[in-house]
Scaffold this motif. Sequence first.
Motif, PDB file in Angstrom:
ATOM      1  N   UNK A 216      50.062  40.442  45.591  1.00  0.00           N
ATOM      2  CA  UNK A 216      49.742  41.869  45.504  1.00  0.00           C
ATOM      3  C   UNK A 216      49.837  42.378  44.066  1.00  0.00           C
ATOM      4  N   UNK A 217      50.828  41.881  43.319  1.00  0.00           N
ATOM      5  CA  UNK A 217      50.984  42.300  41.924  1.00  0.00           C
ATOM      6  C   UNK A 217      49.791  41.854  41.087  1.00  0.00           C
ATOM      7  N   UNK A 218      49.316  40.632  41.328  1.00  0.00           N
ATOM      8  CA  UNK A 218      48.151  40.133  40.597  1.00  0.00           C
ATOM      9  C   UNK A 218      46.908  40.939  40.936  1.00  0.00           C
ATOM     10  N   UNK A 219      46.737  41.250  42.210  1.00  0.00           N
ATOM     11  CA  UNK A 219      45.567  42.022  42.646  1.00  0.00           C
ATOM     12  C   UNK A 219      45.608  43.436  42.071  1.00  0.00           C
ATOM     13  N   UNK A 220      46.791  44.016  42.006  1.00  0.00           N
ATOM     14  CA  UNK A 220      46.951  45.362  41.448  1.00  0.00           C
ATOM     15  C   UNK A 220      46.568  45.386  39.969  1.00  0.00           C
ATOM     16  N   UNK A 221      46.905  44.333  39.259  1.00  0.00           N
ATOM     17  CA  UNK A 221      46.653  44.275  37.827  1.00  0.00           C
ATOM     18  C   UNK A 221      45.196  43.933  37.516  1.00  0.00           C
ATOM     19  N   UNK A 222      44.619  43.068  38.333  1.00  0.00           N
ATOM     20  CA  UNK A 222      43.241  42.624  38.105  1.00  0.00           C
ATOM     21  C   UNK A 222      42.521  42.535  39.444  1.00  0.00           C
ATOM     22  N   UNK A 223      41.917  43.613  39.910  1.00  0.00           N
ATOM     23  CA  UNK A 223      41.266  43.619  41.226  1.00  0.00           C
ATOM     24  C   UNK A 223      40.294  42.447  41.390  1.00  0.00           C
ATOM     25  N   UNK A 224      40.407  41.787  42.525  1.00  0.00           N
ATOM     26  CA  UNK A 224      39.598  40.605  42.794  1.00  0.00           C
ATOM     27  C   UNK A 224      40.312  39.308  42.490  1.00  0.00           C
ATOM     28  N   UNK A 225      41.498  39.401  41.889  1.00  0.00           N
ATOM     29  CA  UNK A 225      42.226  38.196  41.485  1.00  0.00           C
ATOM     30  C   UNK A 225      42.619  37.343  42.687  1.00  0.00           C
ATOM     31  N   UNK A 226      43.173  37.976  43.721  1.00  0.00           N
ATOM     32  CA  UNK A 226      43.704  37.221  44.855  1.00  0.00           C
ATOM     33  C   UNK A 226      42.620  36.358  45.502  1.00  0.00           C
ATOM     34  N   UNK A 227      41.453  36.948  45.720  1.00  0.00           N
ATOM     35  CA  UNK A 227      40.360  36.186  46.339  1.00  0.00           C
ATOM     36  C   UNK A 227      39.889  35.064  45.420  1.00  0.00           C
ATOM     37  N   UNK A 228      39.809  35.341  44.128  1.00  0.00           N
ATOM     38  CA  UNK A 228      39.348  34.324  43.178  1.00  0.00           C
ATOM     39  C   UNK A 228      40.315  33.153  43.099  1.00  0.00           C
ATOM     40  N   UNK A 229      41.593  33.446  43.032  1.00  0.00           N
ATOM     41  CA  UNK A 229      42.596  32.376  42.977  1.00  0.00           C
ATOM     42  C   UNK A 229      42.599  31.594  44.277  1.00  0.00           C
ATOM     43  N   UNK A 230      42.613  32.306  45.402  1.00  0.00           N
ATOM     44  CA  UNK A 230      42.671  31.640  46.694  1.00  0.00           C
ATOM     45  C   UNK A 230      41.518  30.678  46.929  1.00  0.00           C
ATOM     46  N   UNK A 231      40.304  31.129  46.648  1.00  0.00           N
ATOM     47  CA  UNK A 231      39.141  30.266  46.900  1.00  0.00           C
ATOM     48  C   UNK A 231      39.111  29.082  45.937  1.00  0.00           C
ATOM     49  N   UNK A 232      39.484  29.302  44.688  1.00  0.00           N
ATOM     50  CA  UNK A 232      39.482  28.204  43.718  1.00  0.00           C
ATOM     51  C   UNK A 232      40.520  27.156  44.076  1.00  0.00           C
ATOM     52  N   UNK A 233      41.708  27.586  44.462  1.00  0.00           N
ATOM     53  CA  UNK A 233      42.762  26.621  44.788  1.00  0.00           C
ATOM     54  C   UNK A 233      42.460  25.872  46.072  1.00  0.00           C
ATOM     55  N   UNK A 234      41.883  26.550  47.052  1.00  0.00           N
ATOM     56  CA  UNK A 234      41.523  25.856  48.298  1.00  0.00           C
ATOM     57  C   UNK A 234      40.533  24.725  48.016  1.00  0.00           C
ATOM     58  N   UNK A 235      39.564  24.995  47.159  1.00  0.00           N
ATOM     59  CA  UNK A 235      38.573  23.966  46.827  1.00  0.00           C
ATOM     60  C   UNK A 235      39.184  22.882  45.945  1.00  0.00           C
ATOM     61  N   UNK A 236      39.950  23.280  44.941  1.00  0.00           N
ATOM     62  CA  UNK A 236      40.537  22.299  44.024  1.00  0.00           C
ATOM     63  C   UNK A 236      41.496  21.366  44.748  1.00  0.00           C
ATOM     64  N   UNK A 237      42.260  21.912  45.678  1.00  0.00           N
ATOM     65  CA  UNK A 237      43.218  21.090  46.428  1.00  0.00           C
ATOM     66  C   UNK A 237      42.525  19.919  47.109  1.00  0.00           C
ATOM     67  N   UNK A 238      41.397  20.186  47.707  1.00  0.00           N
ATOM     68  CA  UNK A 238      40.665  19.127  48.418  1.00  0.00           C
ATOM     69  C   UNK A 238      39.979  18.172  47.436  1.00  0.00           C
ATOM     70  N   UNK A 239      39.439  18.701  46.355  1.00  0.00           N
ATOM     71  CA  UNK A 239      38.789  17.831  45.367  1.00  0.00           C
ATOM     72  C   UNK A 239      39.785  16.863  44.734  1.00  0.00           C
TER      73      UNK A 239
END
Length: 565
Positions: A269-292
Amino acid sequence: MTSYGAIDGYQAAGGSFSESDRPAASISSIRATLHNVAARPWARVVAALFLGLLALSYYRNPPPGNQGTVDATPSAFNASEFHDENQQLFYDEQLVNHFDGDASSTWSHRYYKSTNYFEGPGHPIFLVIGGEGALERMLYPFINHHLAPHFGAAVIQPEHRFYGPYQPITGRTATVDELIELLTPQQAMADMVQLTKTFKEELGCAQYDRSSENYCPVISVGGSYPGIMSALFRIVYPDFVDISYAAGAPLRLHAQLADQNAMYDIVTRAAERLSPGCAKAVGSALDEAKELIKDAKSVKEALESMNLCVETAPKYITTTKTLSRDVMMSVGFSFADYDMDAYPPGKDLGLYRACQVFQDKDATSLEKVANFFQLSKVIEDGEEFRRRLTDKRDCFDLSIFLPDGKNARITTSDWSGAGGGNDGKMWDFQLCTTLIAPIGFSEESMFPTRKWTLEGLTEYCQMRYGEKVTPQPYALVRNMSFDDLVGIGASHILFTNGLQDMWSGGSYLEDLSDTILALNFENGAHHSDLTHAGPGDDDTDDIREGYVKITNILEKWLGDIKPEA
């Protein structure tokens, strides 16, 4: 190491020392200090004038808020008596084991002190508690240069045992059995009581008689783990510690009362508050990177895909699955570090810049992970990180996250990050014994889901330290009963919380009684009221107002403890 003020560590012990009595690291520190410019008389005068002007400036221009209730006049002091508060001192008579009646072994306990603003017996002592790292100087200018002159108080700051270069066990590495017995909050508090009692004697303060005009009330102060210790001090030693000021102290977490997912949900929540859209960007990137990472042909290929150093990669990482889990953990606790430092709000913060790395639409998920690790080379403040990450290699060295000792892992007992080196090992050990911190990653966070379990912690700790080490999540709370502060009659404890700080998820956010209070700062991060910079022009209004409220609360409680004559 000489004393400029009312107490010298060696005088306090009633003895003297020669260089042959002091560990080699201490001897070099003494020699360096003797040649330090700060030790010269002219520099002391300049320092005195500077500190005096600093204190006067603050009290002429107090922070906004209920200013009428704060005395805006600094305590009187004599500039000629100012001393270097960052002069390290040693108490040579500290017991190695406070709870063995037959033991008499002692060690040299490092500490710092300031009597620059002390107005004599009858005035308070701020006991600033050291935590899970070496102390190279006095902390918290809000205490040293604002509250101390306001109350005419002395300040003493002991280093926590087993952290830093001066150890209770000298000349060798402490055994697991010794650490189980000696590396505990109880032993550390006993250290600080003994040292502060000696400090009181040197200052001419009455020890326990609160009716005496020479009684010096003790205010314990700490942020984070030392904040927990501050509150425990008031609970365990109520006749010695009069008031606790506990900032960013997740006491409920260690009482096993907090939601294990709260901490990383707050980071999200703190990251999203500081930079809107951060949570979704981090979440999707890490989900993909984890599998790769898991699907890579080899560990070497996976490391290279993220620009991670191959030659220095931890040897235990032999599968891409292990690498994937540890990379995800590293990203998580690195974000946690950025979250704790995310004050005052702004685009120069590590948390904002980390978000921007993941919000780069032109980068692949693995490139984002690579760029995230590279970011720490220019943001990380730790001296060890700075030394090891400013070499000529372009790759990022994952081994920097390893604490000392056998069987070291990146994923330790502390899922917010144990840190490297010996301090990291000591903290890892504490969280493997009685200071248990259940911290997990929920589906609501921007990190891959990972549930914390006691079984998993036990497996890790016994792999790391042997079967003698069994995590005991309820041992501390049963010993000190800090799961029911009102029920045990606790009083005069002030909790302060930055609501952007992950640790607010494990702290008290509401008043529990008239004398167990909570102050919350909407813009605050980890103990933002107790920063190493101190009150300044960049502070947000809620923190500015907080300084006034904290001063008022302490002033009232001091009046409750010792009514003015």
